[in-house]
Write an enzyme that holds these catalytic residues in place. Structure first.
Site, short mmCIF file in Angstrom:
data_model
loop_
_atom_site.label_atom_id
_atom_site.label_comp_id
_atom_site.label_asym_id
_atom_site.label_seq_id
_atom_site.Cartn_x
_atom_site.Cartn_y
_atom_site.Cartn_z
N ASN A 1 0.84 -1.20 0.00
CA ASN A 1 0.00 0.00 0.00
C ASN A 1 0.88 1.25 0.00
O ASN A 1 1.96 1.28 0.62
CB ASN A 1 -1.02 0.00 1.14
CG ASN A 1 -0.43 -0.20 2.52
OD1 ASN A 1 0.61 -0.82 2.67
ND2 ASN A 1 -1.08 0.34 3.52
N GLU B 1 -3.01 -4.61 -3.18
CA GLU B 1 -3.49 -5.55 -4.22
C GLU B 1 -3.47 -4.89 -5.59
O GLU B 1 -3.09 -5.50 -6.59
CB GLU B 1 -4.92 -6.01 -3.91
CG GLU B 1 -5.08 -6.76 -2.61
CD GLU B 1 -5.41 -5.86 -1.43
OE1 GLU B 1 -4.85 -4.75 -1.34
OE2 GLU B 1 -6.21 -6.28 -0.59
N1 THU Z 1 -5.39 -1.36 2.27
C1 THU Z 1 -4.83 -2.18 1.34
O1 THU Z 1 -3.67 -2.04 0.97
N2 THU Z 1 -5.60 -3.19 0.84
C2 THU Z 1 -6.90 -3.40 1.18
O2 THU Z 1 -7.53 -4.29 0.63
C3 THU Z 1 -7.53 -2.60 2.23
C4 THU Z 1 -6.74 -1.47 2.76
C5 THU Z 1 -4.57 -0.26 2.80
C6 THU Z 1 -5.04 1.12 2.42
C7 THU Z 1 -4.50 1.96 3.54
O3 THU Z 1 -3.16 2.31 3.25
C8 THU Z 1 -4.49 1.02 4.74
O4 THU Z 1 -4.60 -0.29 4.21
C9 THU Z 1 -5.60 1.26 5.73
O5 THU Z 1 -6.83 1.31 5.11
#
Ligand code: THU
Length: 131
Positions: free
Chosen positions: A42, A55
């Site tokens: 992320n 993802e």
């Molecule tokens: N996040 C992801 O990387 N994948 C997901 O499916 C849900 C949330 C990240 C986004 C943000 O940086 C952190 O998790 C908290 O929401």
């Protein structure tokens, strides 16, 4: 599915997470039909809504390298969270069915093994005469 490799790749990708706002680090890995593994983490932004999930970074990285067909996906989060709705739709773009391994990054174990078809039944798609 290169299960162990995929799990290790998702956990390793998570180490690159840029998550200074949520402190919720996520790593993802997708395995292509040809057996290659692409990863993502992320990437948050001070303008919160611009944040990109792990993802989608993994899928985009694979697609940008010329891959469209996937055989498995793994996602590593604290506590083993499942992919958000946007990421489900994004993954479903490329696979009607795709095994998704949910990994608890704290214990480094697979806490659930599901499928994109179960995570997102009846995904959005354009009417066939629009594609
Ligand atoms: N996040 C992801 O990387 N994948 C997901 O499916 C849900 C949330 C990240 C986004 C943000 O940086 C952190 O998790 C908290 O929401």
């Amino acid at each position: 599915m290169k299960r162990d490799e995929l799990i290790a790749a998702a956990l390793e990708a998570r180490e690159q997470a840029h998550a200074p706002y949520s402190h919720f680090q996520v790593g993802a890995a997708v395995e292509t039909e040809s057996g290659e593994i692409f990863t993502g983490c992320n990437v948050e932004n001070a303008s919160y809504g611009l944040t990109i999930c792990a993802e989608r970074v993994a899928i985009c990285t694979a697609v940008a390298a010329g891959h469209r067909k996937f055989v498995a996906c793994a996602v590593a989060t604290p506590g083993g969270a499942t992919p958000c709705g946007a990421c489900r739709q994004f993954i479903a773009e490329f696979a009607d069915r795709l095994p998704v391994l949910i990994i608890d990054a704290d214990t480094r174990t697979v806490v659930a093994e599901t499928d994109i078809a179960d995570l997102l039944p009846r995904r959005f798609h354009l009417p066939t005469n629009q594609t």
